[in-house]
Every structure is written in structure tokens, then in C-alpha cells.
Design a protein around this motif. Sequence first.
Motif, PDB file in Angstrom:
ATOM      1  N   SER A   9     -94.930 -24.358 -72.838  1.00 26.27           N
ATOM      2  CA  SER A   9     -94.840 -25.723 -72.690  1.00 26.27           C
ATOM      3  C   SER A   9     -95.860 -26.445 -73.137  1.00 26.27           C
ATOM      4  N   ASN A  10     -95.532 -27.543 -73.840  1.00 28.34           N
ATOM      5  CA  ASN A  10     -96.626 -28.599 -74.271  1.00 28.34           C
ATOM      6  C   ASN A  10     -97.260 -29.499 -73.462  1.00 28.34           C
ATOM      7  N   SER A  15     -93.711 -30.321 -67.285  1.00 26.00           N
ATOM      8  CA  SER A  15     -93.006 -29.041 -66.763  1.00 26.00           C
ATOM      9  C   SER A  15     -92.928 -28.986 -65.088  1.00 26.00           C
ATOM     10  N   LYS A  52     -99.122 -22.960 -71.729  1.00 30.79           N
ATOM     11  CA  LYS A  52     -99.460 -23.564 -73.103  1.00 30.79           C
ATOM     12  C   LYS A  52     -99.554 -22.355 -73.885  1.00 30.79           C
ATOM     13  N   GLU A  58     -98.045 -24.966 -81.072  1.00 31.86           N
ATOM     14  CA  GLU A  58     -97.277 -25.765 -80.292  1.00 31.86           C
ATOM     15  C   GLU A  58     -96.251 -24.403 -79.430  1.00 31.86           C
ATOM     16  N   THR A  60     -92.648 -23.529 -78.480  1.00 33.83           N
ATOM     17  CA  THR A  60     -91.386 -23.876 -79.186  1.00 33.83           C
ATOM     18  C   THR A  60     -90.362 -22.684 -78.234  1.00 33.83           C
ATOM     19  N   ASP A 115     -89.232 -28.732 -72.770  1.00 30.21           N
ATOM     20  CA  ASP A 115     -89.951 -28.330 -74.001  1.00 30.21           C
ATOM     21  C   ASP A 115     -88.676 -27.613 -74.775  1.00 30.21           C
TER      22      ASP A 115
END
Length: 128
Positions: A9-10, A15, A52, A58, A60, A115
Motif C-alpha cells: 500500500s502507498n 488501507s 509499504k 511505489e 503496485t 491500491d
Amino acid sequence: MYSHMMVGSNEIDRSKKFYDALFAVLGGKPGVVDPKGRLIYMNNGGLFLVTKPIDGEEATPGNGMTVGFAVTGPEQANDWHNAGVEAGGTAIEDDPGVRSGNGMSLYLAYLRDPDGNKLCALHRMPAE
């Protein structure tokens, strides 16, 4: 065979809102964030984590990857799906419902989390 599932997750706070809503429908407790910033859920002997990426890139979604969650029946699958959409997820695939083939009948509901990770609620039904 499996010990846990982890997705990237960014935005961990976003989230947490999403997954707290999904796991509440399954009888789970809100996630906790550990000292490394990972979001952790424990429910029915399973472990699900959101993080993260460690490499600093990032997050994905995995192409071709789906995380499946067992549900008790169509009603719980629908509640799960609705909670996910209300908490920022996206309904994908066909509407929740029965899919039959190869001697099996499954009740399935699909979402993407905020995400883009693909999720599915699954209930095994008697073959039609």
C-alpha cells in the motif's frame, strides 16, 4: 500450507480504513500498526498484512494475483462487498453471485482495494 498474506500500500491509513471495514464483516478486529509501520490483521488463525514496499518503490498490485477470503455464505459475501465499496474499494468482475462449473458452485464477490489489489470473498456451495 500458507502462513500469511501481505499486500503493498502507498497509504497505510487509507488501507486501515478499508481493511478494518472488510474484516469487521468477517468478525475480525481492527488492524494494528507495528513499529515497522505494517498493518496487521489476525482472524480465524490467518495473518494478513499491509505494508509499504521495503525497497522504497511505489506499491503496485500483482498482475494475476487475487487474495481470497472465506465467508460463511452469500449474505456475508454481499456485506463484505458492500463494506469494501463504502470504504473506498472498487467493485470489479461480475456482480456478486454464484459461479458454477467443473462440478462446483461458488458464491463470489470481487473488489479492488484502494491500491488496486484484487480481493475475493468466496463461499463454497453444494454443486448444482
